[in-house]
Design a protein around this motif. Structure first.
Motif, PDB file in Angstrom:
ATOM      1  N   GLU A  37       0.831  -1.205   0.000  1.00 35.10           N
ATOM      2  CA  GLU A  37       0.000   0.000   0.000  1.00 35.10           C
ATOM      3  C   GLU A  37       0.874   1.268   0.000  1.00 35.10           C
ATOM      4  OE1 GLU A  37      -3.665   1.819  -0.209  1.00 35.10           O
ATOM      5  OE2 GLU A  37      -2.999  -0.226  -0.575  1.00 35.10           O
ATOM      6  N   SER A  38       2.045   1.182   0.660  1.00 38.56           N
ATOM      7  CA  SER A  38       2.890   2.367   0.788  1.00 38.56           C
ATOM      8  C   SER A  38       3.352   2.915  -0.560  1.00 38.56           C
ATOM      9  CB  SER A  38       4.117   2.048   1.656  1.00 38.56           C
ATOM     10  OG  SER A  38       4.866   0.999   1.061  1.00 38.56           O
TER      11      SER A  38
ATOM     12  N   ARG B 181       1.596   3.712  -2.926  1.00 44.50           N
ATOM     13  CA  ARG B 181       0.671   4.736  -3.426  1.00 44.50           C
ATOM     14  C   ARG B 181       1.295   6.128  -3.349  1.00 44.50           C
ATOM     15  NH1 ARG B 181      -4.726   3.123  -4.200  1.00 44.50           N
ATOM     16  NH2 ARG B 181      -5.483   5.240  -4.110  1.00 44.50           N
TER      17      ARG B 181
END
Lengths: 421, 421
Positions: A112-113, A115
């Protein structure tokens, strides 16, 4: 037009890595015709990156900022640029789609990081990412500009050439600068800087009055000394004509010491000599442990002329695989026998072999730095040469590689081997 | 206390030499316990050096400036510092006497231009020159300070340690700081930066409150990601205890992804695993063309556990020297057969092999970046793994090398190979 370079990364400030991007960008900016009066390094701290960007923009027309575009919480170059632009960061679905595709192609889960890497300051133009996951950014700040590029050197270099150079050229043209600066490098090997300077002195004296082109020397460690000719002219054609003329004059003075131009490596020079004669090469390596082979296969199309290498680090394998006769293995005789053995075992036209002592201790009564290079040619001729190389283990090995390749290159040229075949 | 580094020299801006002094000074300042938030590079221009010095003094308590102390007309750091101090330059007979002595000792004539090197700003303290002709300077600017050191790295380093460090320690002590700073690096491979951050998150959160030690990540290209732990303490012993404790906690979270500490390379980690088991290794390399072997022989004492490598670049030599059966050579089967062949031909305990497509074109219906690693163990067990690697030809090759070494390292650890032998 004045453009500064700003490298972002606490690891640069702490000296954990050297700022090689700064040097590369400085060179490229000069070649485009842009003045660059200052460089800065700053850590991963938003307030300080903002201060450094504002300092640079106050002194000049633009900044190339590198680093801090990764996915982690300390990659904050995007945020700092947005603050300087007075703009918001917005999520860019196209950038995100390319990141997804990159992870999918590698079969890796996408954290997710990542993004964060798809966040783009409002008003900035994206430089599409092709080699890594971080896109570059072209960010207008009034009439000035901030270029943001990843810190990974090969990603940075590709983006700079593809997107920043064209943008800089447009800005230079708008200022009325239409001249060109072109340079050409003559790569030399086997000649000291002072000897080179003596040989080239007549040309430097002849040019000093005109000041164009200029000639400069640049030592490149084990890769020899570069002679750089730089010409300014109104057009590409004029600049190239000046470079052609100067290259010819320098080649007359330097002869075989010149092994190539610009980015040409010694292995490419060897590949060219072999290719021209339709010969293929086989190696036997002891002291260099595969380094010669690894440089040769770096040349695209190496499979056309390169058969392989027998890295016989243990003495027993020299005997078993190459048929080296009993006796000292750090010797001209062993080097020749290894070259003959490599030629036969690998089914090659030419055999090249290296055996020696890298150090730190000597061996077989030979001091460290003693290396023998053996050569076996298609007509059955063999020869060997002894090198006495300075430096530590790694340096001796690196110098052995390039010395052996240069020996092969010069022998092929001298003997006109295979030219009648 | 905050101290910046300013490197002076147009050749640095043009990228003709890399700013290695900046990296070295950054590391030293951190070890002394001084914060360094910015670095600058500026050309040989008095107005710009003055601007850079004033910028640095406005942001911090001091500057270390390097370069521009030579005898020629473009060495103007002395003049720029005098301008910032609001002081005159005066001729220093003691400095001049030492320059005369240096020239006399070398039997050289002393050019008049060297008198420039004996000019010292009023109020500055001289750092005696011992290795070169340029003295260093300690120049108070109000309560702040400018240290001027020569650009020649070994002259700079000697003066920094002899004169600048003691002066900095005095200033730090006046601020009440008496501690030490120590750091340790855990080298990891095979885990992305974002995944690493997720795994280490519990430690970072636990430490954030205390702020000591700190944890930072540092990508090192193909060499993996470094996890750096930095501790401040009153003594060396206390700092090391903090580092030991944090290392243990991180190893629990990261497991086998940690291959070594500080300067440990992947090849050293492999050497250790082999050495511990008393095993020797033989290689067969196709796509990497000798690169794996060349990294292994860089480890001192490699002849104890490394037999050699068969670099079989041509398909025919794979068959002839390694006994690879007919069929596709970019395959798991070929990689295993190569490993078995290497083990036999080189008389090794363990065989490791690489075959693949570096690019730019694919081969045998495999896309570029496809690499198979084969392994043959002492008990006759064989295995292979397929890699899909990103990047250009060179990058694929470099990644192949380290991937294969890491595969070998992990398999040796998992299988406890040879531990019962």
């Amino acid at each position: 037009m004045r453009v500064e370079v700003l490298a972002v990364g606490t690891e640069l400030l702490l000296g954990q890595i050297a700022n090689t991007n700064g040097a590369w960008l400085g060179e490229q900016l000069a070649l485009v015709g842009v003045d660059s009066h200052f460089q800065q390094v700053v850590g991963d701290n938003q307030g300080r990156i903002v201060l450094a960007l504002r300092t640079a923009l106050a002194r000049g027309d633009g900044v190339v900022v590198t680093g801090g575009l990764g996915p982690t919480h300390d990659d904050i170059t995007r945020e700092a640029i947005a603050e300087v632009m007075g703009a918001e960061l917005r999520f860019d679905p196209e950038v995100w789609a390319r990141i997804e595709a990159i992870f999918a192609a590698r079969g890796r889960a996408l954290p997710e990081s990542n993004r964060r890497q798809a966040m783009v300051p409002e008003g900035a133009r994206v430089i599409e990412q092709r080699l890594g996951t971080a896109p570059g950014l072209i960010c207008p700040v009034g009439l000035k500009v901030v270029y943001a590029l990843p810190g990974v050197p090969y990603e940075l270099q590709e983006m700079f050439e593809r997107a920043v150079v064209p943008d800089l050229r447009e800005r230079l043209a708008a200022e009325g600068f239409h001249g060109v600066i072109r340079s050409r490098v003559l790569r030399t090997w086997g000649i000291s800087e002072s000897a080179l300077a003596e040989r080239v002195a007549p040309r430097i004296e002849a040019l000093d009055a005109a000041g164009n082109p200029t000639i400069a020397f640049q030592a490149s460690g084990i890769e020899g000394i570069k002679v750089r000719v730089t010409a300014k002219a109104a057009s590409d054609a004029e600049a190239l004509a000046l470079l052609d003329q100067e290259e010819a004059a320098l080649r007359d003075l330097l002869g075989d010491a010149v092994f190539g131009l610009d980015g040409c490596t010694m292995e490419q020079a060897v590949a060219e000599e072999l290719g021209r004669r339709g010969l293929c090469l086989g190696l036997a390596e002891s002291v260099t442990g595969g380094l010669v082979a690894s440089r040769l296969v770096a040349v695209p199309g190496a499979s056309q002329w390169f058969r392989g290498s027998l890295v016989t680090y243990a003495t027993e394998t020299k005997v078993r695989l190459l048929g080296v006769p009993p006796g000292p293995v750090v010797s001209a005789e062993a080097a020749e026998a290894m070259a003959v053995g490599a030629r036969r075992a690998l089914g090659a036209d030419v055999g090249l072999a290296l055996t020696g002592v890298a150090g730190p201790e000597g061996a077989e009564d030979q001091p460290p730095g003693t290396v023998f290079v053996g050569l076996a040619l298609p007509d059955g001729q063999t020869s060997a040469t002894r090198l006495r190389l300075p430096g530590d283990r790694d340096r001796v090995r690196q110098l052995s590689v390039i010395s052996a390749l240069d020996y092969l290159r010069r022998r092929l040229r001298q003997d006109r081997v295979g030219s009648s075949a």
